[in-house]
Scaffold this motif. Structure first.
Motif, PDB file in Angstrom:
ATOM      1  N   HIS A 108       0.559 -13.266   6.846  1.00  0.00           N
ATOM      2  CA  HIS A 108       1.653 -12.356   7.212  1.00  0.00           C
ATOM      3  C   HIS A 108       1.406 -11.034   6.502  1.00  0.00           C
ATOM      4  O   HIS A 108       1.883 -10.823   5.392  1.00  0.00           O
ATOM      5  CB  HIS A 108       3.004 -12.943   6.802  1.00  0.00           C
ATOM      6  N   LEU A 109       0.625 -10.175   7.140  1.00  0.00           N
ATOM      7  CA  LEU A 109       0.276  -8.905   6.510  1.00  0.00           C
ATOM      8  C   LEU A 109       1.458  -7.942   6.575  1.00  0.00           C
ATOM      9  O   LEU A 109       2.228  -7.936   7.542  1.00  0.00           O
ATOM     10  CB  LEU A 109      -0.951  -8.298   7.197  1.00  0.00           C
ATOM     11  N   GLY A 110       1.591  -7.155   5.526  1.00  0.00           N
ATOM     12  CA  GLY A 110       2.707  -6.215   5.445  1.00  0.00           C
ATOM     13  C   GLY A 110       2.220  -4.789   5.279  1.00  0.00           C
ATOM     14  O   GLY A 110       1.034  -4.490   5.423  1.00  0.00           O
ATOM     15  N   THR A 111       3.156  -3.928   4.961  1.00  0.00           N
ATOM     16  CA  THR A 111       2.850  -2.516   4.752  1.00  0.00           C
ATOM     17  C   THR A 111       1.792  -2.329   3.675  1.00  0.00           C
ATOM     18  O   THR A 111       0.899  -1.488   3.789  1.00  0.00           O
ATOM     19  CB  THR A 111       4.140  -1.785   4.336  1.00  0.00           C
ATOM     20  N   SER A 112       1.877  -3.140   2.655  1.00  0.00           N
ATOM     21  CA  SER A 112       0.959  -2.994   1.526  1.00  0.00           C
ATOM     22  C   SER A 112      -0.452  -3.471   1.867  1.00  0.00           C
ATOM     23  O   SER A 112      -1.380  -3.269   1.084  1.00  0.00           O
ATOM     24  CB  SER A 112       1.498  -3.778   0.324  1.00  0.00           C
ATOM     25  N   ASP A 113      -0.628  -4.103   3.003  1.00  0.00           N
ATOM     26  CA  ASP A 113      -1.949  -4.594   3.394  1.00  0.00           C
ATOM     27  C   ASP A 113      -2.655  -3.647   4.348  1.00  0.00           C
ATOM     28  O   ASP A 113      -3.630  -4.037   5.003  1.00  0.00           O
ATOM     29  CB  ASP A 113      -1.812  -5.981   4.056  1.00  0.00           C
ATOM     30  N   ASP A 153      -6.891  -3.028  -1.825  1.00  0.00           N
ATOM     31  CA  ASP A 153      -5.608  -3.688  -2.100  1.00  0.00           C
ATOM     32  C   ASP A 153      -5.119  -3.249  -3.479  1.00  0.00           C
ATOM     33  O   ASP A 153      -5.218  -3.981  -4.455  1.00  0.00           O
ATOM     34  CB  ASP A 153      -5.830  -5.209  -2.034  1.00  0.00           C
ATOM     35  N   PHE A 159      -2.289  -2.960  -4.597  1.00  0.00           N
ATOM     36  CA  PHE A 159      -1.020  -3.546  -5.050  1.00  0.00           C
ATOM     37  C   PHE A 159      -1.226  -4.790  -5.907  1.00  0.00           C
ATOM     38  O   PHE A 159      -0.465  -5.066  -6.807  1.00  0.00           O
ATOM     39  CB  PHE A 159      -0.125  -3.837  -3.844  1.00  0.00           C
ATOM     40  N   HIS A 160      -2.288  -5.547  -5.608  1.00  0.00           N
ATOM     41  CA  HIS A 160      -2.506  -6.745  -6.420  1.00  0.00           C
ATOM     42  C   HIS A 160      -2.790  -6.350  -7.873  1.00  0.00           C
ATOM     43  O   HIS A 160      -2.564  -7.134  -8.786  1.00  0.00           O
ATOM     44  CB  HIS A 160      -3.652  -7.597  -5.848  1.00  0.00           C
ATOM     45  N   HIS A 216      -1.210  -4.194  -9.497  1.00  0.00           N
ATOM     46  CA  HIS A 216       0.109  -4.103 -10.103  1.00  0.00           C
ATOM     47  C   HIS A 216       0.661  -5.487 -10.459  1.00  0.00           C
ATOM     48  O   HIS A 216       1.236  -5.698 -11.528  1.00  0.00           O
ATOM     49  CB  HIS A 216       1.034  -3.374  -9.123  1.00  0.00           C
ATOM     50  N   TYR A 252      -0.855 -13.363  -6.554  1.00  0.00           N
ATOM     51  CA  TYR A 252      -1.655 -12.269  -6.010  1.00  0.00           C
ATOM     52  C   TYR A 252      -0.817 -11.009  -5.768  1.00  0.00           C
ATOM     53  O   TYR A 252      -1.152  -9.926  -6.245  1.00  0.00           O
ATOM     54  CB  TYR A 252      -2.331 -12.741  -4.728  1.00  0.00           C
ATOM     55  N   LEU A 279       3.965   0.988 -10.391  1.00  0.00           N
ATOM     56  CA  LEU A 279       3.698   0.880  -8.966  1.00  0.00           C
ATOM     57  C   LEU A 279       3.311   2.275  -8.457  1.00  0.00           C
ATOM     58  O   LEU A 279       4.073   3.219  -8.604  1.00  0.00           O
ATOM     59  CB  LEU A 279       4.939   0.348  -8.244  1.00  0.00           C
ATOM     60  N   ILE A 304      -6.488  -3.224   4.059  1.00  0.00           N
ATOM     61  CA  ILE A 304      -7.248  -4.373   4.552  1.00  0.00           C
ATOM     62  C   ILE A 304      -7.342  -4.339   6.063  1.00  0.00           C
ATOM     63  O   ILE A 304      -8.402  -4.601   6.637  1.00  0.00           O
ATOM     64  CB  ILE A 304      -6.576  -5.668   4.052  1.00  0.00           C
ATOM     65  N   GLU A 360       6.222  -4.592  -1.100  1.00  0.00           N
ATOM     66  CA  GLU A 360       6.634  -4.088   0.206  1.00  0.00           C
ATOM     67  C   GLU A 360       7.802  -3.104   0.037  1.00  0.00           C
ATOM     68  O   GLU A 360       8.567  -3.217  -0.927  1.00  0.00           O
ATOM     69  CB  GLU A 360       7.066  -5.252   1.111  1.00  0.00           C
TER      70      GLU A 360
END
Lengths: 392, 392, 392
Positions: A338-343, A196, A198-199, A201, B96, A219, A346, B113
């Motif tokens: 609600h998982l997104g592109t950044s997940d 992960d 992104f976290h 950031h 997060y 980013l 995972i 995202e």
């Protein structure tokens, strides 16, 4: 009238398939096919230690001949814990009636029984195999016939005379200090934290100030990919003047991570960490790093304080990994995610775990469990790799 | 041989119909049709507060534009609690991954995202409406379509320039001091205490010495009656020389009380209190009183000590409301009660609650839930009313 | 490949038939046929005490006329605990509405009811009979029609003018000091400890150094036998020069023990102790000894410290009865025991208890429950009996 009200929410639940670690559970059986660090070697002495791992309570000691032993704690005679046992040359002796067990659970003496116990060989104190490497004690809690080789990691091998292993087993990985012996939430929260980028950031750079390095505020362009027996990401950041840095981080089945230097020093990552489940809602991080001998040990400080020194308000105002992960509860409710592109990382991890769970359930051997000592040298891809040149 | 032995007692149980407050329970659904005070306005700032009410865990904050917000605490992205979120101008941002929510749960930003989150409008962070009045934050946890008007109370209106609201939300109502943030027993124990003028005679006057006022040692002539959307009692005490005092106390659906001045000062009661369930076995008292600006705040002292300063033996020898109510257990066992003539007020209360539970279950609106702002001004009958004259 | 691995152990369980003590359980009903010490008489005064015994919460007090009373704690009116009640000449008065109960649960006053309560005789506050002897308060929690005589013990009778009873009720029996009010494990662990002369050799002599007396380091010749309504052992040790000592210890149904002097002074044991279940996983030792008036009270010290003063490492390195018994867990897992020749006394005890459980279940009276006051004088066989002579 659906205005998003919290009224009438449906009950939500964890993905127990991934979070349950006890004997006989799908993920518990998968995890039992690997070696896990349970203690630092230097702490295992003649005073027995209580160890809880994968939902099992055990006792760990080192006999006076130097062998570490990991036994079921309740003496098979009348159930008194061997935590109060006396460590001797050949093993550990129960305090109540003196039965003596070696590190593989053999009963060597029963001093109150006729002839020292005529039937003492007919049963054994339940035990698990341990091995020591890199300053850590590793245990294997799986079926004996499936015991893999304890792997080596290329970034930890060939330690120089001026180097040493820095080890820790405890809550350090989530707090950055020694406040917690055990982190009070699911191993999966920590496992989810690795792939992960992104976290880093948000949590570690924007929201709580610069926690690790100013570069994290940029980013990155992130690419996730399956590699070896795990998932990697490459996070490329443009540093200006034509220079870029590729931060590669790795996760290996089932709970192993190698995160590059968080101060962005160049080169291969020199550490490995394991998110070891204590039980369904607790874990410890086992960590080892190859460091220059005598180097000062890193201890994270936010606003000048260690995690354990911060006030409740400071934990709220300057949250870190612990707050983000413990904040998901003892076990998160995955059904409401609600998982997104950044997940994506995972999702790739969980998919790989699920696949191996199925494989184990069908009698197979999961990836990352090696049976050939030659093959059991793992290449670590992680590191901070700088490319291009800054104009002078 | 039935000598009253404790041997062979049958199992006893609470009246769960009245004590359960969670979502979907009969009384929980009734309670969800009303506004409840959950915090003092002055405490709701940019540092998120954990609030537990009616068995639901929520997070309360005030955005930098001044709006209070009450949200389901687990971020809909990956479940980290918004208790560690950062309050901003437009709402609260999860620590997060930085998702930003306004006080009505709209997701305004998803910084990790692509394009700041193309699907961020498709879901909302669960939320409940709040309103502020009299220095308190009130929340409505019921179905949106059934949201009533937040009522006004005539004794709290028209505050003078030399007056202010004294507010508290916590255990104060049962202890008389700030020792407890939450009282560890059912809201019904406190609710039962209101229409019970006789315990004033025993607990507060005879048994523990004069706790409030010497008049309470006189056993009054009591009349209970249904009034407005609740129950009242009139307790008349003869003071001698032809003077009498009529102490009128009120309880309003479902958990509201207005007790007259306990120092027996004449006139209408100037306070309102709510026994707000935290969950089935905990509650807080929300209280507001109109008082002269800068007046010293009342703090009960028995034998010179506040409740929190008393020793265990003092709690036993000088019990007060807390001991009497907590002494009923976390949730009383109503099946073993023996109610008498003096408990008529309690029976009337419970009957009214039961009736409204049934009404709500059938789709109706309970008494005391107002939908017309004009009608939502409640007249408070409570007070100490002196009649007749003392001979000079 | 069965190498004794701890992998795949089957779930284990306590012998609930012997460990469960609540109302209606097999052993609970057996235990309810006997008197049990629940407090020291000198501690039962006008301040009510909370007592938990056989899984039941009760309140114990002494009215101002001198009678001890043991009542169900929840006032039958509205359930407030009588722990906060006021003790008066004729009984205890509930703090909430003033109902007054005598030591046998009769309701004497209902001050808030018309005419002081016209129906107050129709019900009774549940109560249990108590009797006092040897400085202890004994309670009988069984069916009234089956109430036996409170037995006398020959070694405690005929107390001399220069003697007194030394009493204690609490954790003392397992720790040797006053650190614990209640021991946090099953009464059966302590009960198993009594007919176990071998642990004395290991735990108290070899492993932790000489805890009591150097003779215990000699492994004795042990004979177990049923006697009276219990089990005894005779442990004969050869002292050299033709002298021997026969240490006789007794256990009586269902939880009574008389251990001889642990400093090996000659003669009959002068004490009796009861392992009284608090609930399934807690117990207290009730103890009484006839001692010279003003004698210094024994307090066990290991390495110069009382149990409560020892560090965790000292508890591990010098374990005693507490560590051995608490080390079996809150309730031991009897299904995984491996009893040997040296456990014969325990097997005999358990067999006798099982037999009496069956007897009670069939409506009979268990051994050791006396109904004829003449027969209720128990002879205690325990003692240190020296034989032969040392050569001069």
């Amino acid at each position: 009238m659906n205005d998003g009200s919290a009224y009438g929410r449906k009950p939500q639940h964890p993905n127990r398939h991934l979070t349950d670690v006890g004997p006989g559970t799908p993920c518990g059986e998968l995890l039992r096919r690997y070696w896990h660090p349970i203690a630092e070697s230097r702490n295992v002495k003649d005073l027995p230690l209580r160890v809880r791992v994968l939902g099992e309570d055990l006792v760990l000691f080192r006999d006076r001949a130097g062998n570490a032993g990991l036994l079921y704690p309740r003496c098979m005679h009348r159930g008194t814990t061997l935590y109060y046992g006396r460590v001797e040359e050949r093993g550990i002796r129960c305090c109540y009636h003196g039965w003596l067990f070696d590190v593989e659970g053999r009963c060597l003496e029963q001093p109150c029984e006729p002839d020292g116990g005529r039937h003492r060989d007919s049963v054994r104190q339940p035990w698990y195999p341990v091995e020591e490497r890199y300053g850590l004690v590793f245990a294997y809690l799986g079926p004996p016939a499936k015991k893999p080789v304890l792997p080596r990691y290329d970034n930890l091998e060939n330690i120089g005379a001026d180097e040493e292993y820095w080890t820790t087993v405890g809550g350090f990985g989530s707090t950055g200090d020694a406040s917690l012996a055990v982190a009070p939430y699911s191993w999966l929260h920590m496992n989810d934290n690795v792939m992960d980028p992104f976290h880093v950031h948000v949590l570690h750079s924007t929201l709580s100030g610069i926690q690790f390095h100013e570069q994290f505020a940029l980013l990155p362009k992130v690419d996730f990919f399956y590699a070896d027996h795990g998932v990697c990401y490459s996070a490329v950041r443009q540093l200006g003047d034509g220079q870029e840095v590729d931060r590669v981080s790795s996760w290996l089945m089932p709970n192993i991570m190698s995160v590059p230097d968080i101060q962005m020093r160049p080169g291969q990552s020199l550490g490995i960490a394991w998110s070891v489940p204590v039980d369904d809602s607790h874990f410890v991080m086992g960590m080892v790093m190859k460091v220059p001998r005598g180097a000062a040990r890193f201890e994270l400080r936010l606003s000048g304080k260690t995690w354990g020194e911060m006030t409740e308000e400071e934990h709220q105002r300057i949250p870190g990994d612990y707050e983000a992960q413990a904040g998901q509860g003892p076990i998160s409710l995955h059904s409401e995610e609600h998982l997104g592109t950044s997940d994506r990382g995972i999702m790739m991890q969980r998919r790989l775990i699920e696949k191996q769970i199925e494989l184990v359930a069908q009698g197979g051997d999961p990836v990352g469990a090696f049976f050939d000592p030659e093959a059991a040298l793992v290449r670590i891809r992680s590191g901070n790799f700088y490319r291009g040149t800054r104009s002078p």
